[in-house]
Scaffold this motif. Sequence first.
Motif, PDB file in Angstrom:
ATOM      1  N   ILE A 170     -11.715 -28.265   4.083  1.00  0.00           N
ATOM      2  CA  ILE A 170     -11.699 -29.689   4.851  1.00  0.00           C
ATOM      3  C   ILE A 170     -13.096 -30.268   4.636  1.00  0.00           C
ATOM      4  O   ILE A 170     -13.872 -29.706   4.745  1.00  0.00           O
ATOM      5  N   THR A 190     -11.434 -38.164   2.486  1.00  0.00           N
ATOM      6  CA  THR A 190     -10.939 -39.399   3.270  1.00  0.00           C
ATOM      7  C   THR A 190     -10.371 -40.356   2.250  1.00  0.00           C
ATOM      8  O   THR A 190     -11.101 -40.612   1.493  1.00  0.00           O
ATOM      9  N   PRO A 220     -11.338 -34.231   7.677  1.00  0.00           N
ATOM     10  CA  PRO A 220     -11.220 -33.700   9.054  1.00  0.00           C
ATOM     11  C   PRO A 220     -10.640 -34.855   9.848  1.00  0.00           C
ATOM     12  O   PRO A 220     -10.545 -35.749   9.429  1.00  0.00           O
ATOM     13  N   GLU A 221      -9.935 -34.422  10.960  1.00  0.00           N
ATOM     14  CA  GLU A 221      -9.325 -35.315  11.788  1.00  0.00           C
ATOM     15  C   GLU A 221     -10.072 -35.934  12.743  1.00  0.00           C
ATOM     16  O   GLU A 221     -10.883 -35.747  13.204  1.00  0.00           O
ATOM     17  N   LYS A 232      -7.760 -31.291   2.981  1.00  0.00           N
ATOM     18  CA  LYS A 232      -7.753 -32.492   3.784  1.00  0.00           C
ATOM     19  C   LYS A 232      -9.124 -32.888   4.419  1.00  0.00           C
ATOM     20  O   LYS A 232     -10.150 -32.026   4.129  1.00  0.00           O
ATOM     21  N   GLN A 261     -15.202 -34.246   4.404  1.00  0.00           N
ATOM     22  CA  GLN A 261     -15.126 -35.699   4.638  1.00  0.00           C
ATOM     23  C   GLN A 261     -14.931 -36.273   3.417  1.00  0.00           C
ATOM     24  O   GLN A 261     -14.135 -37.715   3.387  1.00  0.00           O
TER      25      GLN A 261
END
Length: 75
Positions: free
Chosen positions: A35, A40, A74-75, A72, A37
Amino acid sequence: MLLASDIEAMIREGFPDAKITVMGDDGQHFSAEVIDQSFTGKSRIQQQRAVNATLKTAIDSGRLHALALTTKAPE
């Protein structure tokens, strides 16, 4: 023989701020979740190619036989 910690260290070189979880205990088959940034706005393919680039030496040499990879942002 590779250890999960070896895989994590290789990925960490390319993604120093990522949350990385690597599992596997037979020295050749691993699963990893990365995970970061930097993922994005990137497709899953772009994300996974970026992670695989950090593992190129292990993959090309055959030391890393199989990696189930989840990436992915981060949310």
